[in-house]
Motif scaffolding. Structure first.
Motif, mmCIF file in Angstrom:
data_model
loop_
_atom_site.group_PDB
_atom_site.id
_atom_site.type_symbol
_atom_site.label_atom_id
_atom_site.label_comp_id
_atom_site.label_asym_id
_atom_site.label_seq_id
_atom_site.Cartn_x
_atom_site.Cartn_y
_atom_site.Cartn_z
ATOM 1 N N GLN A 187 -10.746 25.295 -81.543
ATOM 2 C CA GLN A 187 -9.876 24.135 -81.678
ATOM 3 C C GLN A 187 -8.825 24.425 -82.750
ATOM 4 O OE1 GLN A 187 -10.143 21.230 -79.698
ATOM 5 N NE2 GLN A 187 -11.571 22.551 -78.589
ATOM 6 N N ILE A 188 -7.749 23.637 -82.731
ATOM 7 C CA ILE A 188 -6.643 23.884 -83.649
ATOM 8 C C ILE A 188 -6.224 22.599 -84.349
ATOM 9 C CG2 ILE A 188 -4.906 23.587 -81.826
ATOM 10 C CD1 ILE A 188 -3.247 25.798 -83.265
ATOM 11 N N VAL A 189 -5.830 22.738 -85.614
ATOM 12 C CA VAL A 189 -5.236 21.648 -86.381
ATOM 13 C C VAL A 189 -3.816 22.077 -86.725
ATOM 14 C CG1 VAL A 189 -5.330 20.270 -88.491
ATOM 15 C CG2 VAL A 189 -7.455 20.915 -87.324
ATOM 16 N N PHE A 190 -2.843 21.250 -86.340
ATOM 17 C CA PHE A 190 -1.442 21.618 -86.503
ATOM 18 C C PHE A 190 -0.908 21.197 -87.866
ATOM 19 C CE2 PHE A 190 -2.012 21.276 -81.890
ATOM 20 C CZ PHE A 190 -1.518 22.496 -81.492
ATOM 21 N N GLN A 191 0.295 21.675 -88.154
ATOM 22 C CA GLN A 191 0.919 21.458 -89.451
ATOM 23 C C GLN A 191 1.308 20.005 -89.678
ATOM 24 O OE1 GLN A 191 4.494 23.729 -89.934
ATOM 25 N NE2 GLN A 191 4.921 22.964 -91.971
ATOM 26 N N ASN A 192 1.905 19.374 -88.687
ATOM 27 C CA ASN A 192 2.517 18.058 -88.872
ATOM 28 C C ASN A 192 1.535 16.935 -88.538
ATOM 29 O OD1 ASN A 192 4.114 15.820 -89.033
ATOM 30 N ND2 ASN A 192 5.603 16.467 -87.502
ATOM 31 N N PRO A 193 1.000 16.244 -89.519
ATOM 32 C CA PRO A 193 0.053 15.155 -89.220
ATOM 33 C C PRO A 193 0.727 13.956 -88.576
ATOM 34 C CG PRO A 193 0.570 15.189 -91.558
ATOM 35 C CD PRO A 193 1.233 16.388 -90.962
ATOM 36 N N TYR A 194 2.063 13.881 -88.650
ATOM 37 C CA TYR A 194 2.783 12.751 -88.060
ATOM 38 C C TYR A 194 3.080 12.971 -86.577
ATOM 39 C CZ TYR A 194 3.347 11.367 -92.902
ATOM 40 O OH TYR A 194 3.078 11.023 -94.203
ATOM 41 N N GLY A 195 3.165 14.220 -86.171
ATOM 42 C CA GLY A 195 3.498 14.510 -84.784
ATOM 43 C C GLY A 195 2.321 14.904 -83.917
ATOM 44 N N SER A 196 1.146 15.116 -84.510
ATOM 45 C CA SER A 196 0.010 15.624 -83.736
ATOM 46 C C SER A 196 -0.875 14.525 -83.151
ATOM 47 C CB SER A 196 -0.844 16.539 -84.618
ATOM 48 O OG SER A 196 -1.369 15.820 -85.717
ATOM 49 N N LEU A 197 -0.571 13.247 -83.481
ATOM 50 C CA LEU A 197 -1.358 12.137 -82.961
ATOM 51 C C LEU A 197 -0.482 11.247 -82.085
ATOM 52 C CD1 LEU A 197 -3.293 11.089 -86.204
ATOM 53 C CD2 LEU A 197 -4.096 12.588 -84.370
ATOM 54 N N ASN A 198 -1.028 10.806 -80.974
ATOM 55 C CA ASN A 198 -0.308 9.913 -80.064
ATOM 56 C C ASN A 198 -0.133 8.553 -80.731
ATOM 57 O OD1 ASN A 198 0.595 8.209 -78.027
ATOM 58 N ND2 ASN A 198 -0.700 9.140 -76.461
ATOM 59 N N LEU A 252 -14.951 27.962 -83.929
ATOM 60 C CA LEU A 252 -13.775 28.479 -84.638
ATOM 61 C C LEU A 252 -12.717 27.391 -84.736
ATOM 62 C CD1 LEU A 252 -12.117 30.932 -85.764
ATOM 63 C CD2 LEU A 252 -11.390 31.335 -83.398
ATOM 64 N N LEU A 253 -12.180 27.217 -85.931
ATOM 65 C CA LEU A 253 -11.098 26.261 -86.151
ATOM 66 C C LEU A 253 -9.883 27.030 -86.651
ATOM 67 C CD1 LEU A 253 -10.907 23.196 -85.810
ATOM 68 C CD2 LEU A 253 -11.346 22.955 -88.251
ATOM 69 N N VAL A 254 -8.773 26.914 -85.919
ATOM 70 C CA VAL A 254 -7.512 27.524 -86.328
ATOM 71 C C VAL A 254 -6.688 26.454 -87.028
ATOM 72 C CG1 VAL A 254 -5.409 28.677 -85.560
ATOM 73 C CG2 VAL A 254 -7.585 29.150 -84.414
ATOM 74 N N LEU A 255 -6.317 26.714 -88.271
ATOM 75 C CA LEU A 255 -5.597 25.747 -89.099
ATOM 76 C C LEU A 255 -4.200 26.298 -89.369
ATOM 77 C CD1 LEU A 255 -8.724 25.558 -91.252
ATOM 78 C CD2 LEU A 255 -7.816 23.476 -90.240
ATOM 79 N N ASP A 256 -3.207 25.730 -88.688
ATOM 80 C CA ASP A 256 -1.841 26.243 -88.760
ATOM 81 C C ASP A 256 -1.054 25.442 -89.794
ATOM 82 O OD1 ASP A 256 0.555 27.471 -88.370
ATOM 83 O OD2 ASP A 256 0.760 26.952 -86.255
ATOM 84 N N GLU A 257 -0.961 25.950 -91.012
ATOM 85 C CA GLU A 257 -0.267 25.281 -92.122
ATOM 86 C C GLU A 257 -0.749 23.830 -92.266
ATOM 87 O OE1 GLU A 257 1.896 26.724 -94.131
ATOM 88 O OE2 GLU A 257 2.935 28.339 -93.090
ATOM 89 N N PRO A 258 -2.065 23.594 -92.381
ATOM 90 C CA PRO A 258 -2.581 22.219 -92.290
ATOM 91 C C PRO A 258 -2.265 21.330 -93.480
ATOM 92 C CG PRO A 258 -4.345 23.705 -92.896
ATOM 93 C CD PRO A 258 -3.144 24.566 -92.606
ATOM 94 N N VAL A 259 -1.863 21.908 -94.621
ATOM 95 C CA VAL A 259 -1.608 21.075 -95.800
ATOM 96 C C VAL A 259 -0.174 21.192 -96.318
ATOM 97 C CG1 VAL A 259 -4.017 21.106 -96.541
ATOM 98 C CG2 VAL A 259 -2.461 22.863 -97.391
ATOM 99 N N SER A 260 0.668 21.952 -95.635
ATOM 100 C CA SER A 260 2.008 22.196 -96.166
ATOM 101 C C SER A 260 2.888 20.949 -96.157
ATOM 102 C CB SER A 260 2.696 23.316 -95.384
ATOM 103 O OG SER A 260 2.867 22.952 -94.029
ATOM 104 N N ALA A 261 2.570 19.969 -95.289
ATOM 105 C CA ALA A 261 3.378 18.750 -95.221
ATOM 106 C C ALA A 261 2.848 17.641 -96.131
ATOM 107 C CB ALA A 261 3.431 18.240 -93.771
ATOM 108 N N LEU A 262 1.840 17.953 -96.947
ATOM 109 C CA LEU A 262 1.184 16.939 -97.768
ATOM 110 C C LEU A 262 1.536 17.113 -99.243
ATOM 111 C CD1 LEU A 262 -2.380 17.141 -96.155
ATOM 112 C CD2 LEU A 262 -0.462 15.679 -95.477
ATOM 113 N N ASP A 263 1.433 16.020 -99.991
ATOM 114 C CA ASP A 263 1.617 16.083 -101.438
ATOM 115 C C ASP A 263 0.525 16.951 -102.061
ATOM 116 O OD1 ASP A 263 3.733 14.379 -101.199
ATOM 117 O OD2 ASP A 263 2.588 12.574 -101.651
#
Length: 278
Positions: free
Chosen positions: A94-105, A174-185
């Motif tokens: 599974q994958i977690v994307f960079q942008n938490p605002y765009g990855s959820l419907n 396996l979890l692929v984390l693609d820049e998972p915290v770069s958009a966060l404070d």
């Protein structure tokens, strides 16, 4: 012997650019013969600047794009998109994307977001799906009161927690984390990184963590692979790479990283305070 969850052998990914009257068709190699292994329960961090091939590599690992050549093995099973991928194999990654605002419907309630993978992959009663989603919310630090809320009602850090919860609903290896915290404070980054470390210990997860932030990589990784123009230029344990980098590009990356010398800052502030008092 340690169990290998993910193995890549000489991966190559090429893209063809369309030609026209003025320009010939070109072949661009985004990834050039990359090989690595990741043991169960460990974290491999992939580091490099934008355009070095990190995200292309993530798309191959998660079976979104096939490699042009080379082999990928997940839990010992070879991945071959041309022959079709079983649901069981897809559930393992599974994958977690960079942008938490765009990855959820934005039109889906959070409960539905978490239950959707179960609807697609399993024949479970609604009560069981709801129970599993509620339990996963707790695992990522949210509560049952969040179940019926929409994504716009959450902060960026909370949305990334929800994205992590969704990725874990199928109990992946396996979890692929693609820049998972770069958009966060920064303060929220620390919370999410601590959450990822706790979840890894609890579930025995294996991470491929993609980032350009060396301070984050140093905190979370067991092994580090440095990519440059689609190639792996350095690969080793975290301590080896950070204490004694071999490749010039790695040395340049480290030299360009801002450093905080706390003692010098304190001394400078003390001098300023003394000057004002005088």
């Amino acid at each position: 012997m340690s169990e290998i969850v993910l193995e890549a052998r000489n991966l190559v990914r090429e893209y063809r650019t369309a030609g026209n009257f003025f320009r010939k068709e070109k072949v661009v190699r985004a990834v050039k013969g990359v090989s690595f292994k990741v043991e169960r329960g460990k974290t491999l961090a992939i580091v490099g600047e934008s355009g070095c091939g990190k995200s292309t590599l993530a798309r191959m690992i998660t079976m979104i794009d096939p490699p042009t050549s080379g082999e990928i093995f997940i839990d010992g099973e070879q991945v071959d998109i041309s022959k079709g991928i079983s649901k069981e194999l897809r559930r393992k990654v599974q994958i977690v994307f960079q942008n938490p605002y765009g990855s959820l419907n934005p039109r889906q309630k959070i409960g539905d977001v978490l239950m959707e993978p179960l609807v697609i992959n399993y024949d479970l009663p609604a009560s069981e799906r709801r129970h599993r989603a509620m339990e996963m919310l707790k695992k990522v630090g949210l509560g049952p009161e969040h179940f019926n809320r929409y994504p716009h009602m959450f902060s960026g850090g909370q949305r990334q927690r929800i994205a992590i919860a969704r990725a874990l609903m199928l109990n992946p290896s396996l979890l692929v984390l693609d820049e998972p915290v770069s958009a966060l404070d920064l303060s929220v980054q620390a919370q999410v990184l601590n959450l990822l470390a706790d979840l890894q210990d609890e579930f025995g997860l294996t991470y491929v963590f993609i980032s350009h932030d060396l301070s984050v990589v140093r905190y979370i990784s067991d092994e580090v692979m440095v990519m440059y123009f689609g190639e792996c230029v350095e690969y080793g344990t975290r301590d080896e790479v950070f204490s004694d980098p071999k490749h010039e590009y790695t040395k340049t990356l480290f030299a360009a990283t801002p450093r905080t010398d706390v003692e010098s800052i304190r001394a400078r502030l003390a001098r300023k305070a003394a000057a004002r008092a005088a």
